[in-house]
Design an enzyme around this catalytic site. Structure first.
Site, PDB file in Angstrom:
ATOM      1  N   ASP A 147      14.632 -12.773  -6.169  1.00  0.00           N
ATOM      2  CA  ASP A 147      14.573 -13.091  -7.608  1.00  0.00           C
ATOM      3  C   ASP A 147      15.500 -14.246  -7.979  1.00  0.00           C
ATOM      4  O   ASP A 147      16.068 -14.278  -9.074  1.00  0.00           O
ATOM      5  CB  ASP A 147      14.865 -11.836  -8.452  1.00  0.00           C
ATOM      6  CG  ASP A 147      13.832 -10.751  -8.222  1.00  0.00           C
ATOM      7  OD1 ASP A 147      12.684 -11.096  -7.897  1.00  0.00           O
ATOM      8  OD2 ASP A 147      14.168  -9.564  -8.354  1.00  0.00           O
TER       9      ASP A 147
ATOM     10  N   MET B 298       5.537  -6.733  -3.072  1.00  0.00           N
ATOM     11  CA  MET B 298       6.749  -5.920  -3.032  1.00  0.00           C
ATOM     12  C   MET B 298       7.389  -5.887  -1.641  1.00  0.00           C
ATOM     13  O   MET B 298       7.706  -4.814  -1.120  1.00  0.00           O
ATOM     14  CB  MET B 298       6.436  -4.481  -3.498  1.00  0.00           C
ATOM     15  CG  MET B 298       5.722  -4.398  -4.830  1.00  0.00           C
ATOM     16  SD  MET B 298       6.644  -5.176  -6.170  1.00  0.00           S
ATOM     17  CE  MET B 298       7.831  -3.894  -6.488  1.00  0.00           C
TER      18      MET B 298
ATOM     19  N   SER C 111      -2.793  -7.174 -11.497  1.00  0.00           N
ATOM     20  CA  SER C 111      -3.244  -7.705 -12.795  1.00  0.00           C
ATOM     21  C   SER C 111      -2.813  -9.159 -12.988  1.00  0.00           C
ATOM     22  O   SER C 111      -3.538  -9.940 -13.615  1.00  0.00           O
ATOM     23  CB  SER C 111      -2.752  -6.823 -13.956  1.00  0.00           C
ATOM     24  OG  SER C 111      -1.357  -6.920 -14.110  1.00  0.00           O
ATOM     25  N   ASN C 112      -1.666  -9.552 -12.468  1.00  0.00           N
ATOM     26  CA  ASN C 112      -1.283 -10.969 -12.558  1.00  0.00           C
ATOM     27  C   ASN C 112      -2.205 -11.835 -11.708  1.00  0.00           C
ATOM     28  O   ASN C 112      -2.575 -12.945 -12.111  1.00  0.00           O
ATOM     29  CB  ASN C 112       0.179 -11.157 -12.130  1.00  0.00           C
ATOM     30  CG  ASN C 112       1.137 -10.869 -13.266  1.00  0.00           C
ATOM     31  OD1 ASN C 112       1.217 -11.631 -14.232  1.00  0.00           O
ATOM     32  ND2 ASN C 112       1.851  -9.750 -13.182  1.00  0.00           N
TER      33      ASN C 112
ATOM     34  N   HIS D 274       8.596 -12.508 -12.165  1.00  0.00           N
ATOM     35  CA  HIS D 274       9.492 -11.348 -12.260  1.00  0.00           C
ATOM     36  C   HIS D 274       9.533 -10.894 -13.723  1.00  0.00           C
ATOM     37  O   HIS D 274       9.622 -11.729 -14.627  1.00  0.00           O
ATOM     38  CB  HIS D 274      10.903 -11.732 -11.783  1.00  0.00           C
ATOM     39  CG  HIS D 274      11.857 -10.584 -11.833  1.00  0.00           C
ATOM     40  ND1 HIS D 274      11.824  -9.548 -10.921  1.00  0.00           N
ATOM     41  CD2 HIS D 274      12.831 -10.271 -12.721  1.00  0.00           C
ATOM     42  CE1 HIS D 274      12.757  -8.667 -11.234  1.00  0.00           C
ATOM     43  NE2 HIS D 274      13.379  -9.075 -12.323  1.00  0.00           N
TER      44      HIS D 274
END
Ligand code: GRF
Length: 219
Positions: free
Chosen positions: A150, A95, A18-19, A114
């Site tokens: 991250d 991922m 979706s991003n 994130h």
């Protein structure tokens, strides 16, 4: 209108994407400074691949399971990205942990989103841990990718309230709405070379009106 330079971007996904869709849709605008040249997934069945393919975007599945090692997969991923002519890599729900070698090859040219206010709540199961910690504000972060997961210079953040009785799913939906607004804005600045980036921080070189610096997805 003068033609603006549209930087070629490859988007890496692993799932629903979706991003990625929000970036593709934003990049449709004539004055958006980036264009999506490929969507690449390490999972051949990722639903986002079919969506992108239907939009006429080049899609590439590179199944990590068919590689003997993380190094071999990352080397192939790098070659694949280079083959798309992309100058920027935007990770959007990708991922896979990346080797430092791959990250180094895209130094200051690879960004990620994130679903928390970094440096808080790195890693997986973010919304569950946010709720368990009892914090009242969470959000999302777009950052430059560094070798540690991250981590990396923060390019932009959006704040999202945590409601009483939120579940990880309800909170995740609220954060995702903010992600879809934030990521296209940040990619636009990144592609337009609007940041000074050091090892740990990023600074916008352009002045933004206050209401563009921080927004609430409830507004
Ligand atoms: C998003 O919450 C993103 O922040 C995280 O993984 C999720 C991917 O969702 N890295 P989608 O595939 O973009 O819908």
């Amino acid at each position: 209108m003068a033609d603006i330079e549209k930087k070629p971007v490859a988007i890496l996904i692993s799932g629903r994407g979706s991003n990625m869709m929000s970036l593709v849709e934003a990049a449709d605008a004539e004055d958006y400074p980036a264009r999506v040249v490929a969507v690449i997934s390490n999972r051949p069945q990722a639903p986002g691949l079919a969506w992108a393919s239907n939009r006429g975007i080049e899609t590439i599945a590179l199944d990590h399971k068919s590689f003997a090692s993380r190094q071999a997969f990352d080397a192939a991923l790098h070659d694949t990205i280079v083959g798309t002519q992309a100058k920027i890599v935007a990770c959007a729900g990708f991922m896979r942990l990346m080797t430092p070698q791959l990250v180094e090859k895209w130094h200051n040219r690879m960004i990620n989103i994130h679903p928390s206010l970094l440096p808080s709540f790195k890693g997986l199961d973010t919304h569950q841990r946010v709720i368990a910690a009892g914090v009242r504000i969470t959000g999302c972060t777009v950052h430059v990718v560094r070798a540690q997961m991250d981590n990396g210079p923060i390019l932009g953040q959006a704040a999202v309230p945590v409601a009483d009785r939120d579940t990880p799913e309800s909170l995740g939906r609220r954060v995702l709405t903010a992600e879809h607004r934030l990521y296209p804005q940040i990619l636009a600045h990144f592609a337009a070379d609007n940041y000074d980036i050091s090892q740990d921080t990023a600074t916008l070189k352009v002045d933004l009106p206050a209401d563009k610096m921080l927004f609430s997805p409830l507004a």
